[in-house]
Design a protein around this motif. Structure first.
Motif, PDB file in Angstrom:
ATOM      1  N   MET B 112     173.912  34.467 -48.294  1.00 13.57           N
ATOM      2  CA  MET B 112     175.272  35.065 -48.299  1.00 13.57           C
ATOM      3  C   MET B 112     175.838  35.776 -49.468  1.00 13.57           C
ATOM      4  O   MET B 112     176.073  36.899 -49.455  1.00 13.57           O
ATOM      5  CB  MET B 112     176.333  33.874 -47.734  1.00 13.57           C
ATOM      6  CG  MET B 112     177.550  34.699 -47.087  1.00 13.57           C
ATOM      7  SD  MET B 112     176.924  35.543 -45.500  1.00 13.57           S
ATOM      8  CE  MET B 112     178.694  36.177 -45.013  1.00 13.57           C
ATOM      9  N   ASP B 113     175.518  34.967 -50.570  1.00 16.87           N
ATOM     10  CA  ASP B 113     176.142  35.744 -51.817  1.00 16.87           C
ATOM     11  C   ASP B 113     175.275  36.999 -52.210  1.00 16.87           C
ATOM     12  O   ASP B 113     175.796  37.943 -52.542  1.00 16.87           O
ATOM     13  CB  ASP B 113     175.694  34.605 -53.085  1.00 16.87           C
ATOM     14  CG  ASP B 113     176.504  33.434 -53.201  1.00 16.87           C
ATOM     15  OD1 ASP B 113     177.656  33.536 -52.615  1.00 16.87           O
ATOM     16  OD2 ASP B 113     175.874  32.437 -53.786  1.00 16.87           O
ATOM     17  N   LYS B 114     173.910  37.015 -51.773  1.00 16.71           N
ATOM     18  CA  LYS B 114     173.023  38.083 -52.149  1.00 16.71           C
ATOM     19  C   LYS B 114     173.167  39.458 -51.302  1.00 16.71           C
ATOM     20  O   LYS B 114     173.442  40.399 -51.483  1.00 16.71           O
ATOM     21  CB  LYS B 114     171.700  37.812 -51.879  1.00 16.71           C
ATOM     22  CG  LYS B 114     170.419  38.829 -52.277  1.00 16.71           C
ATOM     23  CD  LYS B 114     169.124  38.354 -52.059  1.00 16.71           C
ATOM     24  CE  LYS B 114     168.371  39.598 -52.858  1.00 16.71           C
ATOM     25  NZ  LYS B 114     168.575  39.714 -54.294  1.00 16.71           N
ATOM     26  N   TYR B 115     173.258  38.994 -49.858  1.00 14.37           N
ATOM     27  CA  TYR B 115     173.260  40.394 -48.841  1.00 14.37           C
ATOM     28  C   TYR B 115     174.674  40.629 -48.076  1.00 14.37           C
ATOM     29  O   TYR B 115     174.798  41.368 -47.483  1.00 14.37           O
ATOM     30  CB  TYR B 115     172.302  39.995 -47.655  1.00 14.37           C
ATOM     31  CG  TYR B 115     170.997  39.641 -48.155  1.00 14.37           C
ATOM     32  CD1 TYR B 115     170.277  40.903 -48.814  1.00 14.37           C
ATOM     33  CD2 TYR B 115     170.035  38.578 -48.025  1.00 14.37           C
ATOM     34  CE1 TYR B 115     168.860  40.722 -49.177  1.00 14.37           C
ATOM     35  CE2 TYR B 115     168.757  38.457 -48.594  1.00 14.37           C
ATOM     36  CZ  TYR B 115     168.219  39.546 -49.138  1.00 14.37           C
ATOM     37  OH  TYR B 115     166.657  39.574 -49.468  1.00 14.37           O
ATOM     38  N   GLY B 116     175.482  39.381 -47.950  1.00 14.90           N
ATOM     39  CA  GLY B 116     176.701  39.485 -47.651  1.00 14.90           C
ATOM     40  C   GLY B 116     176.638  39.603 -45.889  1.00 14.90           C
ATOM     41  O   GLY B 116     177.565  39.769 -45.218  1.00 14.90           O
ATOM     42  N   ILE B 117     175.577  38.885 -45.611  1.00 10.43           N
ATOM     43  CA  ILE B 117     175.306  38.871 -44.130  1.00 10.43           C
ATOM     44  C   ILE B 117     174.058  37.791 -44.202  1.00 10.43           C
ATOM     45  O   ILE B 117     173.212  37.685 -45.226  1.00 10.43           O
ATOM     46  CB  ILE B 117     175.008  40.042 -43.444  1.00 10.43           C
ATOM     47  CG1 ILE B 117     174.774  39.832 -41.865  1.00 10.43           C
ATOM     48  CG2 ILE B 117     173.813  40.662 -44.093  1.00 10.43           C
ATOM     49  CD1 ILE B 117     174.323  41.100 -41.192  1.00 10.43           C
ATOM     50  N   ARG B 118     174.128  36.975 -43.194  1.00 13.79           N
ATOM     51  CA  ARG B 118     172.946  36.197 -43.039  1.00 13.79           C
ATOM     52  C   ARG B 118     172.566  35.823 -41.498  1.00 13.79           C
ATOM     53  O   ARG B 118     173.533  35.655 -40.596  1.00 13.79           O
ATOM     54  CB  ARG B 118     172.904  34.781 -43.727  1.00 13.79           C
ATOM     55  CG  ARG B 118     173.803  33.754 -43.311  1.00 13.79           C
ATOM     56  CD  ARG B 118     174.343  32.595 -44.088  1.00 13.79           C
ATOM     57  NE  ARG B 118     175.153  31.734 -43.428  1.00 13.79           N
ATOM     58  CZ  ARG B 118     174.956  30.777 -42.800  1.00 13.79           C
ATOM     59  NH1 ARG B 118     173.826  30.194 -42.831  1.00 13.79           N
ATOM     60  NH2 ARG B 118     176.089  30.128 -42.282  1.00 13.79           N
ATOM     61  N   ASP B 119     171.325  35.631 -41.319  1.00 19.49           N
ATOM     62  CA  ASP B 119     170.846  35.222 -39.927  1.00 19.49           C
ATOM     63  C   ASP B 119     170.867  33.648 -40.051  1.00 19.49           C
ATOM     64  O   ASP B 119     169.972  33.087 -40.587  1.00 19.49           O
ATOM     65  CB  ASP B 119     169.421  35.680 -39.628  1.00 19.49           C
ATOM     66  CG  ASP B 119     169.022  35.436 -38.289  1.00 19.49           C
ATOM     67  OD1 ASP B 119     169.595  34.581 -37.661  1.00 19.49           O
ATOM     68  OD2 ASP B 119     168.055  35.889 -37.928  1.00 19.49           O
TER      69      ASP B 119
ATOM     70  N   ASP C  73     173.136  40.989 -35.128  1.00 21.41           N
ATOM     71  CA  ASP C  73     174.056  41.793 -34.730  1.00 21.41           C
ATOM     72  C   ASP C  73     174.488  43.009 -35.002  1.00 21.41           C
ATOM     73  O   ASP C  73     175.638  43.401 -35.352  1.00 21.41           O
ATOM     74  CB  ASP C  73     175.168  40.641 -35.439  1.00 21.41           C
ATOM     75  CG  ASP C  73     175.362  39.227 -34.738  1.00 21.41           C
ATOM     76  OD1 ASP C  73     175.065  39.078 -33.595  1.00 21.41           O
ATOM     77  OD2 ASP C  73     176.218  38.464 -35.283  1.00 21.41           O
ATOM     78  N   GLY C  74     173.451  43.645 -34.900  1.00 18.57           N
ATOM     79  CA  GLY C  74     173.245  45.080 -35.007  1.00 18.57           C
ATOM     80  C   GLY C  74     173.522  45.749 -36.258  1.00 18.57           C
ATOM     81  O   GLY C  74     173.922  46.897 -36.709  1.00 18.57           O
ATOM     82  N   LEU C  75     173.338  44.846 -37.466  1.00 17.64           N
ATOM     83  CA  LEU C  75     173.327  45.202 -38.639  1.00 17.64           C
ATOM     84  C   LEU C  75     172.049  44.700 -39.587  1.00 17.64           C
ATOM     85  O   LEU C  75     171.362  43.653 -39.065  1.00 17.64           O
ATOM     86  CB  LEU C  75     174.557  44.670 -39.534  1.00 17.64           C
ATOM     87  CG  LEU C  75     175.914  44.792 -39.179  1.00 17.64           C
ATOM     88  CD1 LEU C  75     177.010  43.947 -39.793  1.00 17.64           C
ATOM     89  CD2 LEU C  75     176.238  46.149 -39.433  1.00 17.64           C
ATOM     90  N   THR C  76     171.406  45.665 -40.619  1.00 14.70           N
ATOM     91  CA  THR C  76     170.484  45.134 -41.230  1.00 14.70           C
ATOM     92  C   THR C  76     170.826  43.869 -42.069  1.00 14.70           C
ATOM     93  O   THR C  76     171.886  43.733 -42.379  1.00 14.70           O
ATOM     94  CB  THR C  76     169.893  46.201 -42.186  1.00 14.70           C
ATOM     95  OG1 THR C  76     171.002  46.563 -43.049  1.00 14.70           O
ATOM     96  CG2 THR C  76     169.334  47.636 -41.310  1.00 14.70           C
ATOM     97  N   THR C  77     169.711  43.046 -42.347  1.00 10.49           N
ATOM     98  CA  THR C  77     170.000  41.827 -43.023  1.00 10.49           C
ATOM     99  C   THR C  77     169.655  41.901 -44.567  1.00 10.49           C
ATOM    100  O   THR C  77     169.625  40.837 -45.477  1.00 10.49           O
ATOM    101  CB  THR C  77     169.525  40.777 -42.416  1.00 10.49           C
ATOM    102  OG1 THR C  77     168.022  40.838 -42.424  1.00 10.49           O
ATOM    103  CG2 THR C  77     169.940  40.303 -40.941  1.00 10.49           C
TER     104      THR C  77
END
Lengths: 350, 350, 350, 350
Positions: B112-119, C73-77
């Motif tokens: 999360m810190d790195k990408y601002g998104i996580r699976d 969710d429709g976004l690159t990770t």
């Protein structure tokens, strides 16, 4: 491919042999407009020079850094920075008796296996002198990291079997071994003196601390920050092991103990060593490197000559008793290089 | 640059998340006309599957390897070999309660810190499931190495604090932990059972042995064979330390003891671990990797949610108690990949 | 090393053979949180499909893009994006008569020279079908560039000897050849029909325009933006020449004419083609690629079989008469990939 | 990443600015035990020096090559070969009037766009002087290729609008333009003299021929031999276009004409230019590069200063009228580098 280049964005290529005319490094990928001058590089090279401790060789090298490109009006220009260091005290003649014999613990025999030719003058390319280029490049990386308030320290926590029990970084510059424990430092000095008299050598452990590293550095999955740091350190000739955080203590710990609890104020412990899943978590990065004893010793050893015949060998030339303390600045340089590279790599994907 | 590719000549790129439709790997640079079929890959993947020991998860994955390119009439063609493994037992729903919380010891927070998104489904890319791709690629490397009579073994020498005292490789396949000491294996099993009941987890040490490696592999100065092996192993999620030969014992040894004497018949000892100055010396390559305890535990832990608020967490899903024995084949795969790569690199300069 | 990977930060690896089960691509280094779905990729793949013009094969491929990783969710990770396209209409049997003969103008003979083995089913890896992976990856790059308001167009300015005299981009989508000159487009169609009847094939010239490229992209000295673009285009099978700006007209111009005068309002001409000293200058980037005639023709040709004996060959299978218009989207994709890569490279040094 | 490195196995990194203390190159990946001395490098550098023709600058540079590493007893050792060339005739003062103005057709403005700083002394890094490093490295590649009986020639087939009609390589060294047509050479000289008087400059076309290249070099799909050659040539500052074989003639040819028929005795024509599907076919490799006119001209031009204000500029310093003939040896060097690299790449997969 041939392995003399390190890094991806902040990339260095070292060149040169121990007793050729010079050694050096090309630093490519340094951002432009970074203040840089020869004195900043010299300060780091001076810490690598012999002479500071009982453990070090008597080889006299001024090791003067010359910046031949990439800097204009005191600022980097974004183009390759070439730094050269002349080998002033080269004395190839002193090595002629080693031309036809393989020194145990050195790369003499494996370079011959690999290339079918070797520059036997002082170890040639395999000499620790190659690390002068790394230290010079590390000084450039350091300038970049300091601008981001990132600091790296490499201090000695074991030497010749003497362990440091304190981590008082304030005293590490007061003794020749960069030891953060003054009592241990004194014991280390005694140990080195004793071993020197026997004609033998010692190893030790260097701990490297990086503070202020922003969260999010490191690239899953192969270029994890700790994986790249491990490679960086293991690429230093004398290093036989690398660990991070709880390291080789982790195998005997339970998960409930090794996990670092997370709170709104941060992690409650740092067994991870500042890196989780290969990505920096904002905590201190703490690594340790196991340094083997210097292989060049006066004590007679069994070996073979280049024709494969048995020989005995006693090495009497100038050489260190321990890679510490000179290796410390090399460890620091390598960590600086990895951090600078990953700092820039992270920018690329934002 | 983004770190999902490993190797230079024999090069792999893994892709896929734990609970996406599939994971896989592209192997590029494999020489043509090497016999290869899915069964050779399957044999390695089967060793990575859960179910063999008390330490492993109950996730049921057939992990069937599909070769989608690069092989024609049972032979490699020199073009990229794509191997895909469907995620049959993916169950993203089981992870929904973890969508807004960071598991301690995992990469949840740093991704999360790195990408601002996580699976968040089962760790996403940070899941150990990613290593299926490595194992599949390692099987291709293994086929190449076997043709050169190079063998690699990864066995357990410590688990949950229980140490192996023997190196009887003949028995390692008789127990679920690939332990070369039968008595130790039995004690390991008991230890794992006990810890499992407590809802905790354990770590261990894997030793990797490579036999038959020709002299001369490894590239000075940064791509030393041991440096690349260290990176390869440290890039495996659970590994916190790596050592070669005398490793972390070397710092307390004298040079006269740590040096391996050379005779016309070979080296008299192997403190170097088969690599001198970064180049293989023809002796056994011996490395050890420190494995941390599995971070997913039933015992309640302190953590925070994605909004930064304190939480407690007890992980009840299917998960391993120890990365061993499933990690062993991953270690073996990574070493196979490095050796295959350096074998081909050496050919390039001849 | 083996050449199936392209790019440095925004990096792609294609895999797959013409008549294997699937072809595909792994895109690594795409920034996280970019909106991406299969439809965006499909739109580009549809432009590459046969069937739109008289010049194209009757092979029926739905070419459905499947995203197997890297999007959540429709976004690159930020993790590798694997895109797979099944080969639904593969018909290896139709190629069995080509198993022992080398088609002139194709890679059949050189693949055999190189690898000592070849997948003869429809050209195997050398088939233009490989470019499906490029187009899919190019669609991801396009999404990234569009966010930065960068647009790329690839239109036909010559086909079968018919030249376009206008650059009316508004009409290029109204004819099957992406020709920006409606009269020329009609003449091209007639020319293709006539050649088709003769069982022969034609070549052409594609011009590629990139608009909105920010100043400062491109890396001196080897990775100049135009050097990387030239490689990108020349790596497409049918392309025999590449030029930028005044290109092959420059040799006959005087410096006073070829130089683009600079004014406070910008450049007064664009003989540079938008790139000066390898770095984008903010102007339109304009390149042209020379496309050779399709080598598969019905007209009988002289060749040899795999045993080296003379043969004649008439190729009757489904094949295009011209690489245009299907190659246009491939050119566009390659330019998108280079621009995306350099956009991210530039971020790394800032 | 920063683009100063070229090649994969046989890899070079150039460094240095036009009026800094020196320029140079590090060659990494050269096989060991190759005979090499400074004279072999000097011979190539001498062909790059000004002074041979009416077209060249009066800058006097001895351009003495110093080998500082990687060679021992007249043989390469497999370690990096560093070659340095001092800038003896550097005269930064002569450029001070250019410190605040952007020369049209040069990289002055784009370097500023990219880096926010530029070394304005003689073009700094963007100067053609950087190619001295390429030529030195190319001489090492040439030594490697000659051992394999591969030869490369770069001759002038157009200059200032004058075309060569013959390809009599025997006479190319008899005139200052390396023109294989003596009558054309004389006309070129006249043309250059005339343009010189006008204060203008001319462009031309260089054709490069590689003979003896073994079959099978080049890596599908992105690192096709012609793709890498195109990049190599386009990375030379003055080059605006590159073509291979039938090149920009191919678009107007029919497939039945452009295809090269295959016979047991070889190909009946060479429209492919020696490369099929990116892989060498054993025939002559023939490429052509379009050279733009030198942008530095005495004729007054419109430009802006660094504050964006309009200026006029007449360049009176020493500069060439044409990049030919000095660029020829640079083209040859780049082709030598690509061939050496692919020769070694091919060994890696065998």
């Amino acid at each position: 491919m041939s392995g003399n280049t390190f890094g991806t964005v902040f990339k260095i290529t070292t060149w040169g042999e121990s007793h050729g005319p010079a050694v050096g490094v090309v630093v490519d990928g340094c951002p432009p407009r970074l203040p840089l001058d020869a004195a900043m590089i010299q300060a780091m090279l001076d810490r690598r020079r012999p002479g500071g401790s009982s453990a070090s060789t008597g080889r006299k090298e001024p090791d003067q850094a010359l910046i031949l490109s990439g800097v204009f009006d005191g600022l980097t220009t974004g183009t390759p920075i070439m730094i050269m260091i002349h080998n002033r005290d080269a004395d190839p003649g002193a090595y002629e008796h080693l031309a036809d014999v393989y020194r145990p613990g050195h790369g003499d025999i494996t370079y011959m296996d690999k290339y079918g030719i070797r520059d036997w003058r002082g170890g040639g390319r395999a000499s620790a002198r190659e690390t002068a280029g790394r230290v010079a490049a590390g000084a450039v990386a350091r300038a970049l990291l300091q601008r981001e308030h990132i600091g790296v320290w490499a201090y000695t926590i074991a030497l010749g079997g003497v362990m440091a029990h304190e981590r008082n970084l304030g005293v590490m510059d007061n003794n020749p071994y960069y030891c953060p424990d003054e009592q241990a430092a004194a014991a280390m000095e005694k140990r080195v003196e004793a071993v020197k008299k026997q004609g033998d050598s010692v190893g030790g452990i260097v701990e490297i601390l990086a503070r202020g590293v922003p969260k999010g550095l490191g690239e899953p999955v192969f270029d994890k920050l700790d994986a790249d740091l491990a490679k960086a350190l293991m690429s230093i000739g004398a290093i036989k092991g690398v660990e991070i955080g709880s390291g080789f203590q982790a195998p005997a710990m339970l998960g409930s103990r090794n996990n670092d609890p997370i709170t709104p104020q941060g992690f409650l412990s740092n067994h991870a060593g500042g890196i989780l899943a290969g990505i920096s978590n904002g905590d201190d990065i703490v690594m340790r490197a196991a340094i083997k004893p210097i292989p060049s010793i006066r004590i007679e050893q069994h070996t073979i000559d280049t024709a494969g015949r048995p020989r005995t060998l006693s090495i009497k030339g100038r050489h260190d008793i321990a890679a510490i303390p000179r290796i410390n600045v090399v460890c620091e340089a390598m960590v600086n290089l990895v951090l600078a590279d990953h700092l820039l790599r992270q920018r690329a994907i934002q």
